[in-house]
Scaffold this motif. Sequence first.
Motif, PDB file in Angstrom:
ATOM      1  N   ASP A  71     -19.668   5.433  13.643  1.00  0.00           N
ATOM      2  CA  ASP A  71     -19.608   6.825  13.167  1.00  0.00           C
ATOM      3  C   ASP A  71     -18.171   7.244  12.897  1.00  0.00           C
ATOM      4  O   ASP A  71     -17.852   7.833  11.859  1.00  0.00           O
ATOM      5  CB  ASP A  71     -20.205   7.781  14.213  1.00  0.00           C
ATOM      6  N   VAL A  72     -17.303   6.941  13.867  1.00  0.00           N
ATOM      7  CA  VAL A  72     -15.905   7.365  13.760  1.00  0.00           C
ATOM      8  C   VAL A  72     -15.183   6.579  12.659  1.00  0.00           C
ATOM      9  O   VAL A  72     -14.448   7.151  11.851  1.00  0.00           O
ATOM     10  CB  VAL A  72     -15.199   7.197  15.121  1.00  0.00           C
ATOM     11  N   ASP A  73     -15.412   5.267  12.622  1.00  0.00           N
ATOM     12  CA  ASP A  73     -14.785   4.453  11.576  1.00  0.00           C
ATOM     13  C   ASP A  73     -15.184   4.941  10.187  1.00  0.00           C
ATOM     14  O   ASP A  73     -14.355   4.999   9.262  1.00  0.00           O
ATOM     15  CB  ASP A  73     -15.176   2.983  11.734  1.00  0.00           C
ATOM     16  N   GLY A  79     -28.182  19.848   6.150  1.00  0.00           N
ATOM     17  CA  GLY A  79     -27.450  18.706   5.620  1.00  0.00           C
ATOM     18  C   GLY A  79     -26.688  18.973   4.349  1.00  0.00           C
ATOM     19  O   GLY A  79     -26.117  18.047   3.756  1.00  0.00           O
ATOM     20  N   LYS A  80     -26.642  20.236   3.898  1.00  0.00           N
ATOM     21  CA  LYS A  80     -25.973  20.574   2.649  1.00  0.00           C
ATOM     22  C   LYS A  80     -24.720  21.408   2.912  1.00  0.00           C
ATOM     23  O   LYS A  80     -24.737  22.339   3.722  1.00  0.00           O
ATOM     24  CB  LYS A  80     -26.910  21.361   1.737  1.00  0.00           C
ATOM     25  N   HIS A  99     -21.543  11.412  -0.203  1.00  0.00           N
ATOM     26  CA  HIS A  99     -21.547  11.243   1.256  1.00  0.00           C
ATOM     27  C   HIS A  99     -21.799  12.558   1.994  1.00  0.00           C
ATOM     28  O   HIS A  99     -21.488  12.682   3.181  1.00  0.00           O
ATOM     29  CB  HIS A  99     -20.208  10.656   1.701  1.00  0.00           C
ATOM     30  N   GLU A 100     -22.356  13.539   1.291  1.00  0.00           N
ATOM     31  CA  GLU A 100     -22.559  14.873   1.870  1.00  0.00           C
ATOM     32  C   GLU A 100     -23.352  14.817   3.169  1.00  0.00           C
ATOM     33  O   GLU A 100     -22.958  15.405   4.180  1.00  0.00           O
ATOM     34  CB  GLU A 100     -23.272  15.759   0.854  1.00  0.00           C
ATOM     35  N   SER A 101     -24.464  14.098   3.184  1.00  0.00           N
ATOM     36  CA  SER A 101     -25.313  14.062   4.383  1.00  0.00           C
ATOM     37  C   SER A 101     -24.627  13.341   5.538  1.00  0.00           C
ATOM     38  O   SER A 101     -24.818  13.704   6.700  1.00  0.00           O
ATOM     39  CB  SER A 101     -26.648  13.393   4.068  1.00  0.00           C
ATOM     40  N   GLU A 102     -23.800  12.353   5.232  1.00  0.00           N
ATOM     41  CA  GLU A 102     -23.087  11.624   6.279  1.00  0.00           C
ATOM     42  C   GLU A 102     -22.037  12.522   6.950  1.00  0.00           C
ATOM     43  O   GLU A 102     -21.860  12.491   8.171  1.00  0.00           O
ATOM     44  CB  GLU A 102     -22.410  10.384   5.677  1.00  0.00           C
ATOM     45  N   ILE A 103     -21.345  13.314   6.141  1.00  0.00           N
ATOM     46  CA  ILE A 103     -20.356  14.244   6.689  1.00  0.00           C
ATOM     47  C   ILE A 103     -21.058  15.304   7.530  1.00  0.00           C
ATOM     48  O   ILE A 103     -20.587  15.673   8.613  1.00  0.00           O
ATOM     49  CB  ILE A 103     -19.530  14.889   5.553  1.00  0.00           C
ATOM     50  N   ALA A 104     -22.220  15.773   7.043  1.00  0.00           N
ATOM     51  CA  ALA A 104     -22.992  16.760   7.799  1.00  0.00           C
ATOM     52  C   ALA A 104     -23.440  16.190   9.138  1.00  0.00           C
ATOM     53  O   ALA A 104     -23.400  16.889  10.165  1.00  0.00           O
ATOM     54  CB  ALA A 104     -24.205  17.194   6.976  1.00  0.00           C
ATOM     55  N   ASP A 105     -23.861  14.925   9.155  1.00  0.00           N
ATOM     56  CA  ASP A 105     -24.289  14.296  10.409  1.00  0.00           C
ATOM     57  C   ASP A 105     -23.134  14.202  11.395  1.00  0.00           C
ATOM     58  O   ASP A 105     -23.309  14.427  12.602  1.00  0.00           O
ATOM     59  CB  ASP A 105     -24.845  12.892  10.133  1.00  0.00           C
ATOM     60  N   PHE A 106     -21.946  13.871  10.891  1.00  0.00           N
ATOM     61  CA  PHE A 106     -20.784  13.773  11.782  1.00  0.00           C
ATOM     62  C   PHE A 106     -20.438  15.144  12.353  1.00  0.00           C
ATOM     63  O   PHE A 106     -20.134  15.278  13.544  1.00  0.00           O
ATOM     64  CB  PHE A 106     -19.587  13.189  11.036  1.00  0.00           C
TER      65      PHE A 106
END
Length: 358
Positions: free
Chosen positions: A50-52, A111-112, A124-131
Motif C-alpha cells: 500500500d505504502v510503496d 471512492g470519487k 488511480h482515483e480509487s487507489e488514492i481513495a483507498d489509501f
Amino acid sequence: MSNTAVPIELPVIDISNPHDPAVGKAMLDAAAKYGFLYVNSKGTDFTAQDVDHAFGLSRKFFASPVSDKETCRITPNNRGWSGMHTETLDPEHQRTGDFKEAMNFGDFKNGKAQQPLPTSLTPHESEIADFAQLCNKTCKRILNLLSLGLEMPEDFFASRHDPSSGPTGSILRFLWYPSIFSPETASYKHDKDVRAGAHSDYGSITLLFQRPGQPGLEILTPEGSWAPVPIIPGDQPDAFPFPPILVNIGDLLSYWTDGLLKSTVHRVVFPLEEQRSPNPQDRYTVVYFCHPVDTTELVPVPSQIVAEHRQKTGGLKGDAAVGFGGGAGSLEPGKRPLTACEHLESRLAATYGFTKEA
C-alpha cells in the motif's frame, strides 16, 4: 547549515488494540511531552505494498509535465497542486517560499475525488481513495486512544472526525522536496538549508510516511534547539514491514486541550550528510492531515485531566498558543465557540494569502 544534534528518541506505540486504556495513557504521555511519536506499522491495516504504491503514484505525478499539474492548481479550499515556492510556512524568516511541490486531495465520496485530478492520476482515483480511507481508519484508532488517555468517552474525538457526518478539512498530501543540487533548487543561493519553514500543523493529528535514506525532518525541542527525527527509530531497521508512521499533534488538538497536547514546531531541511553526498536523494513523503468535520465547535473537552492542566497552567492564552491565540478553555462567557472550519481558514490565510471571501 543543519546542525549535527543528536537525533531525538521518540516512543513507538502499537495501536493494534485501540480500546486499551494503558496504550491510551502511553500515547497521551508522548503527545504531552513531545507532540510526536511513532506508530508501529504492524499495528495498522497498511501493507508495505500500500505504502510503496502511494509513493509510486507520487513520483509519477511530480514527474509529469507542469501543463498537466496546472490543470489542478491549489484553490482556497486547500485542494490541488502547489508548485515550487508557492507555500511560505515561516514568512517571518523566509525570503523564498518552500523548496517543495505538493498535491492535496480532500475528502473522497464513494471512492470519487471531489476535485479535479491531473491526467497522470485519474486512472488511480480509487487507489488514492483507498489509501486515504486507511489513513482515516488509522487516525480513528489514534484518536480513540487519546480519548482514553484523557479519560473521556472513547469516541469523543473520533466521532467529531467522521467524514460520513459532513465535510472535513482532512487532506491526503503527496510531497516532493528536490535535492539541493537538483535543477529546481540549484539556481537559488542557499543562505539557509530549509526546504519547509518552521511551522506547526493546523489540524488534529498528522500521519507522515517516509522513505529510508531520505532524511530532513527536525523538531524544535523545549530547549530551543533543532533535533533530527530518524526515519526508523533505534537500531532495528528490519523490525518493521515499512518505516513506522510518524504521528504528530496539530494546533487544533492543542487548542482543544488547552496546551496539554503539544503542537510542536518542526521543519524540513537539506541535511548536512546529503549536501556532502555525491548522489543526494530527493525527499518524497506522503502525509495525511486529519481534521474534524467543518461544523465541529471547539468547546472545552470533558476531561478532568485537561481541567487540572488548565487550572495548573492557566491554559493557552494569547502568544502562549501554538499557531493562533487562546485555548478552548479560555473562551469568554457568551462568546460563540470557534468551529473547525474557521480555525482552518485562518491558518490557510496565513500560509497562502487566501481570504475568506475567496
